[in-house]
Design an enzyme around this catalytic site. Structure first.
Site, short mmCIF file in Angstrom:
data_model
loop_
_atom_site.label_atom_id
_atom_site.label_comp_id
_atom_site.label_asym_id
_atom_site.label_seq_id
_atom_site.Cartn_x
_atom_site.Cartn_y
_atom_site.Cartn_z
CG ASP A 187 -1.85 1.14 1.33
OD1 ASP A 187 -2.78 1.17 0.53
OD2 ASP A 187 -1.65 2.04 2.19
CD GLU A 224 -2.00 2.52 -3.85
OE1 GLU A 224 -3.06 3.09 -4.15
OE2 GLU A 224 -1.42 2.71 -2.75
C1 QV4 Z 1 -8.81 13.83 6.98
C2 QV4 Z 1 -8.69 15.01 6.02
C3 QV4 Z 1 -7.23 15.34 5.78
C4 QV4 Z 1 -6.56 15.64 7.09
C5 QV4 Z 1 -6.80 14.50 8.09
C6 QV4 Z 1 -6.29 14.95 9.44
O1 QV4 Z 1 -9.31 14.66 4.76
O2 QV4 Z 1 -7.09 16.44 4.89
O3 QV4 Z 1 -5.18 15.77 6.87
O4 QV4 Z 1 -8.17 14.13 8.19
O5 QV4 Z 1 -6.34 13.93 10.37
C7 QV4 Z 1 -9.28 8.73 5.54
C8 QV4 Z 1 -10.28 9.81 5.20
C9 QV4 Z 1 -9.62 11.18 5.16
C10 QV4 Z 1 -8.90 11.44 6.48
C11 QV4 Z 1 -7.90 10.32 6.66
C12 QV4 Z 1 -7.11 10.44 7.95
O6 QV4 Z 1 -10.87 9.55 3.95
O7 QV4 Z 1 -10.61 12.17 4.95
O8 QV4 Z 1 -8.20 12.68 6.38
O9 QV4 Z 1 -8.56 9.04 6.67
O10 QV4 Z 1 -7.93 10.15 9.06
C13 QV4 Z 1 -7.92 4.91 2.21
C14 QV4 Z 1 -8.93 5.96 1.76
C15 QV4 Z 1 -8.64 7.30 2.37
C16 QV4 Z 1 -8.58 7.15 3.88
C17 QV4 Z 1 -7.44 6.18 4.18
C18 QV4 Z 1 -7.21 5.96 5.65
O11 QV4 Z 1 -8.87 6.06 0.36
O12 QV4 Z 1 -9.68 8.21 2.03
O13 QV4 Z 1 -8.36 8.41 4.47
O14 QV4 Z 1 -7.77 4.91 3.61
O15 QV4 Z 1 -8.36 5.54 6.27
C19 QV4 Z 1 -3.02 8.51 -3.23
C20 QV4 Z 1 -1.90 7.55 -2.80
C21 QV4 Z 1 -2.36 6.11 -2.77
C22 QV4 Z 1 -3.69 5.93 -2.02
C23 QV4 Z 1 -4.71 6.88 -2.63
C24 QV4 Z 1 -6.03 6.81 -1.92
O16 QV4 Z 1 -0.78 7.67 -3.66
O17 QV4 Z 1 -1.35 5.35 -2.13
O18 QV4 Z 1 -4.23 8.22 -2.55
N1 QV4 Z 1 -4.14 4.54 -2.03
C25 QV4 Z 1 -3.91 3.62 -0.89
C26 QV4 Z 1 -5.10 2.71 -0.65
C27 QV4 Z 1 -6.25 3.52 -0.08
C28 QV4 Z 1 -5.86 4.04 1.28
C29 QV4 Z 1 -4.46 4.43 1.38
C30 QV4 Z 1 -3.55 4.28 0.36
C31 QV4 Z 1 -3.96 4.85 2.69
O19 QV4 Z 1 -5.46 2.02 -1.82
O20 QV4 Z 1 -7.43 2.76 0.01
O21 QV4 Z 1 -6.68 5.19 1.60
O22 QV4 Z 1 -3.57 3.65 3.35
O23 QV4 Z 1 -3.23 8.40 -4.61
#
Ligand code: QV4
Ligand code: CA
Length: 474
Positions: A187, A224
């Site tokens: 990830d 990824e």
């Molecule tokens: C919120 C605010 C932020 C703020 C933060 C402060 O939005 O601006 O900084 O609070 O604490 C969730 C929420 C998000 C929240 C965050 C932290 O959606 O709003 O931030 O948690 O609490 C998945 C989801 C994300 C989720 C995350 C953790 O998609 O929305 O965030 O899980 O729960 C890029 C990367 C790529 C990534 C992709 C999504 O290059 O690597 O973005 N893809 C992988 C996974 C994906 C996962 C993550 C990475 C993180 O496939 O499913 O994100 O592990 O392109």
């Protein structure tokens, strides 16, 4: 780290997104093994933060490396891996090495561990603030240091240059290898330094022969790194020397063409000429758990007819190691998997026609998809040959003398004689039906002595694909 170690007679993996370990074990035995699937990408294994209303994305906020999640317990995980290996189906773990959770009041995890997220303290590992990069936000994808040393949406960013951190990550992964997993999805690999990752990969154990792996086998690693080919500081080319990379450009181009924004005839030279990584370095797919929610260009189960065409193309074409998505139905982006009032994930129900219910889509149980996994197994080792197209969106090709596939994405009928490369005889089209007890439940295709057959795909047909192979000859 580029060999998925599929067993003979098995190919392609399926992402059973948010499934429980016990349900996956059963699925391996009852469906995936018999149907010739190669493996399963499972949801994260590490303990995660419990978040209100239980969105799916809580699984991407680790709080420790304890194997307790909504998918099940440590014992259930070990049992699943053994049962899947036994029926020739490999397990790949989605590993979150880049970060721990974001900030959360009264943080507690699915294994009841506690953390003081605001002070970067995770006692169940343990990690303290000094194991993390100094918090800053990722906000500039033109700056590799920002991308790799700052926080992805507020998720506390581990420093993988530290021996202590590396050891925690390596121990976590090795423990999974030792119980029989075949590899890992990495990830957020884009957000870690390739040099650090390579040190971590080099310290992983070999897969064990007692789990049916060849001697000295290295775990399969697919990273990824979202790279559609645009200009950014970090590119996929930094990651494919030692391990595979998830090819997002592959997915983007397939959806684009099957949506009608590019002619299918151009797929005549599908592969590196399109800017894709080499086939052996590429994990390929149509949609994933992120893009099906946040990228409206990408085809998903919600566009069933053209989605099945794109997935059939992926499985029919030899490029890359394919991954099939298996979803739960969702109306909103955050919605978690089917669950009861206490937040326990519900098991899928299986209907008489093989399909799933209870809120689970199970694309992998759609005939047009699982029959193409069988097709892929049957034609393994052959190339694409005898490419045909009508100059537009009707295409066809052979896979050696073992299989033939045709697509019609034009708004008019396909009805013509084509070379199938197959021995003369009657074949069952495995898209419109299956060969069952010597009878075809779908269309039959009659291949003449010269290897040609009349191929018909009317514009309004349920499916825009036709596929025949030597394993489904009447
Ligand atoms: C919120 C605010 C932020 C703020 C933060 C402060 O939005 O601006 O900084 O609070 O604490 C969730 C929420 C998000 C929240 C965050 C932290 O959606 O709003 O931030 O948690 O609490 C998945 C989801 C994300 C989720 C995350 C953790 O998609 O929305 O965030 O899980 O729960 C890029 C990367 C790529 C990534 C992709 C999504 O290059 O690597 O973005 N893809 C992988 C996974 C994906 C996962 C993550 C990475 C993180 O496939 O499913 O994100 O592990 O392109
Ligand atoms: Ca990072």
């Amino acid at each position: 780290h580029k060999d998925p170690h599929f067993k003979p007679g098995h190919d392609a993996m399926v992402h059973l997104f948010e499934w429980k370990w016990n349900d996956i074990a059963k699925e391996c035995e009852q469906f995936l093994g018999p149907m010739g699937f190669g493996g399963v990408q499972v949801s994260p294994l590490q303990e995660n933060l419990v978040i209100n209303n239980r969105p799916w994305w809580e699984r991407y906020q680790p709080i420790s490396y304890i194997w307790t999640t909504r998918s099940g317990s440590r014992e259930e995980f070990i049992n699943m891996v053994a049962r899947c290996n036994k029926v020739g189906v490999r397990i790949y773990v989605d590993a979150i090495l880049n970060h721990m959770s974001g900030n959360w009041q009264n943080a507690h995890g699915t294994g009841n561990s506690r953390a003081d997220t605001n002070s970067l303290s995770y006692p169940a590992v343990p990690y303290t603030a000094q194991n993390f990069h100094k918090p800053c936000a990722i906000n500039n994808y033109n700056d590799a240091v920002n991308v790799r040393n700052c926080e992805l949406t507020g998720l506390h960013d581990l420093d993988q240059s530290q021996e202590y951190v590396r050891n925690k990550l390596v121990d976590f992964m090795n423990a999974a290898i030792d119980v029989g997993v075949a590899g890992f999805r990495i990830d957020a690999a884009k957000h870690m330094w390739p040099a650090d990752l390579n040190v971590i990969y080099s310290r992983l154990h070999n897969l064990k022969t007692e789990h049916g792996f060849p001697a000295n086998a290295r775990p399969y690693i697919f990273q990824e790194v979202i790279d559609y080919g645009g200009k950014e500081a970090v590119s996929k080319h930094e990651y494919n020397s030692n391990a595979a990379v998830i090819e997002f450009k592959y997915a983007g181009e397939l959806s684009n063409a099957f949506r009608g924004n590019n002619l299918l005839k151009w797929f005549v030279n599908w592969g590196e000429k399109w800017g894709l990584l080499p086939s052996g370095d590429s994990l390929v797919f149509v949609d994933n758990h992120d893009t099906q929610r946040d990228n409206p260009q990408i085809l998903t189960y919600k566009n069933a007819k053209i989605y099945k065409m794109a997935v059939a193309f992926m499985l029919a074409h030899p490029f890359g190691t394919p991954r099939v998505m298996s979803s739960f139905d969702f109306q909103s982006k955050d919605q978690g998997p089917p669950q009861d009032g206490n937040g326990n994930i519900n098991s899928p129900t299986i209907k008489d026609d093989n399909s799933c219910g209870g809120g689970w889509i199970c694309e992998h149980r759609w005939r047009q998809i699982y029959n193409m996994v069988r097709f892929r197994n049957t034609v393994k080792g052959t190339d694409v040959n005898n490419w045909w197209d009508n100059g537009s969106n009707q295409i066809a090709f052979c896979r050696g003398n073992a299989g033939f596939v045709a697509f019609n994405a034009d708004q008019y009928d396909l009805n013509t004689n084509l070379k199938t490369c197959l021995p003369a005889g009657q074949y069952c089209d495995v898209i419109s039906g299956s060969l069952q007890n010597g009878k075809c439940t779908g269309k039959t295709v009659n291949v003449q002595q010269n290897g040609e057959a009349r191929i018909e795909i009317p514009k309004g047909a349920d499916d825009g694909v036709l596929a025949i192979h030597v394993g489904a000859k009447l």
